[in-house]
Write an enzyme that holds these catalytic residues in place. Sequence first.
Site, PDB file in Angstrom:
ATOM      1  N   ASP A 160      32.295  46.522  35.552  1.00 59.37           N
ATOM      2  CA  ASP A 160      32.766  47.236  36.735  1.00 59.37           C
ATOM      3  C   ASP A 160      32.913  48.745  36.529  1.00 59.37           C
ATOM      4  O   ASP A 160      31.932  49.477  36.551  1.00 59.37           O
ATOM      5  CB  ASP A 160      34.068  46.576  37.198  1.00 59.37           C
ATOM      6  N   HIS A 183      36.074  40.358  42.223  1.00 55.75           N
ATOM      7  CA  HIS A 183      37.534  40.501  42.350  1.00 55.75           C
ATOM      8  C   HIS A 183      38.078  39.514  43.398  1.00 55.75           C
ATOM      9  O   HIS A 183      38.759  39.927  44.339  1.00 55.75           O
ATOM     10  CB  HIS A 183      37.967  41.913  42.755  1.00 55.75           C
TER      11      HIS A 183
HETATM   12  C1  NGQ Z   1      34.291  50.775  43.835  1.00 51.40           C
HETATM   13  N1  NGQ Z   1      35.966  49.713  42.481  1.00 51.40           N
HETATM   14  O1  NGQ Z   1      33.564  50.588  44.830  1.00 51.40           O
HETATM   15  O2  NGQ Z   1      33.938  51.463  42.888  1.00 51.40           O
HETATM   16  C2  NGQ Z   1      35.635  50.104  43.819  1.00 51.40           C
HETATM   17  C3  NGQ Z   1      36.686  51.021  44.348  1.00 51.40           C
HETATM   18  C4  NGQ Z   1      36.997  50.380  46.732  1.00 51.40           C
HETATM   19  C5  NGQ Z   1      36.721  48.635  42.277  1.00 51.40           C
HETATM   20  N2  NGQ Z   1      37.070  47.942  43.296  1.00 51.40           N
HETATM   21  C6  NGQ Z   1      36.479  51.390  45.761  1.00 51.40           C
HETATM   22  N3  NGQ Z   1      37.112  48.299  41.071  1.00 51.40           N
HETATM   23  O3  NGQ Z   1      37.122  49.196  46.420  1.00 51.40           O
HETATM   24  O4  NGQ Z   1      37.276  50.798  47.865  1.00 51.40           O
HETATM   25 ZN    ZN Z   2      33.193  47.165  41.977  1.00 56.85          ZN
END
Ligand code: NGQ
Ligand code: ZN
Length: 461
Positions: free
Chosen positions: A326, A275
Amino acid sequence: MNQVIFADNALLPDGWRRNVLLGWDDQGRLTQVQANAATPPAGTAIAAGPLIPGMPNLHSHAFQRAFAGLTEYRGQAQDSFWSWRTLMYRFAARLTPGQLEAIAFGLYVEMLEAGYTAVCEFHYVHQDTDGQPYADDATMALALLRAAQRAGIGFTLLPVLYQASGFGGQSANADQRRFIRSTESVLRLLERLKPLCEGQAARLGLAPHSLRAVPPQALREALLGLDAIDATAPVHIHVAEQIQEVNACIAWSGQRPVAWLLDHAEVSQRWCLVHATHMDAGEHARAAARGAVAGLCPTTEANLGDGIFDLPAWRKAGGTWGIGSDSHICVNAAEELLMLEYSQRLATHQRSVGATEAQSHVASALTLAAVQGGAQAAGRAIGGLAVGQQADFVVLDSQHPALLELSAADMLSAHVFASHRSSAITAVWVGGRPLVAAGHHHLHQRARADFAAARKELLVL
Ligand code: NGQ
Ligand code: ZN
């Protein structure tokens, strides 16, 4: 024992070639990639349609597959990435090791049927439901390794370092208790997992979760410790997904996240910037020059309202990229490429944004680029149909309605753009082993049943 397959058309690193003979050794490594080969002797395996390289999936949180589709309703006046995350945390809080293995096994089988032949698992649910270490501290990682081995998917395991809830080391909150690890304990986990990964030809790396979750000193120490274990191991980080995250980083450090990271870590070709959605021109130029892979997760980034990655700017800077699924709101390599290309068209008001000088067909160009970037991020020899790379490939179904009567390059275009969410894949081979035939993994039924049982348990709690 050497094995071979013959394809009328195959997508090699420099484009489509006719009459291609692929041969591999008993490690599943390609030893022969010959175009314009003579018609093979009777008994040789023949691909039933165009043959393309298997796609590495460079970013996965396997457990989230069981949660996909469960947050598609309005829960507050304005839903966002952050409100989604609160719901996701509640789900993560209940997961058992057995459920994780069942969900990951189901997911990896789905991935193989959908054109992914390898996955990088960004693994952060480490601790038990109370936030205490399991009796065996590697319990959750071992569940993932077993799931990958049973499904037969190529694997890069990335245990996550997670310590804080925001920039400047704000302490983690209760929702994050299962993710927390000291730097020392993550390094001990890597030591423990190293021989196990080697034993199943998986690669081991490290994932500092994000600059939000890892304070500078921990980042430094973990990277030093990783180098002592394996100085070429992959490093993945969530870096600049949300505007709120970029602004918080500026408030904390005076810098945008990618700029901060480039100044404070030896970002190199080992790194995957997951990202890297929000980069300015200077960040594009500097991150690309370091050789880092941009980890794009087009359907998840769309689902979470992250923003649109500037692919033309990244490519102009010479940047490498690959795709990941993801959150697994979508598990289909072709659909990730479709979403990526369409987001670019919507943003630029142009068509064929993903085409390159060398490859005018968008789907072919995107496939070749994402395979190469994904292989680099995985730290494995899975970079396409070339001698020395794994024999990981996918055979398209030339009898699918969208593909009928087309040339090979157009069949791949139709697979990506026109197969309407039904898969136009017939066969998938990993390391020279046939895992998917007639569109189905040999463990398809079992994987579905295990997944359904785990989801049922999680939903009633
Ligand atoms: C995750 N997911 O770690 O699963 C993250 C969300 C975060 C994405 N960034 C949690 N899509 O980034 O704090
Ligand atoms: Zn992730």
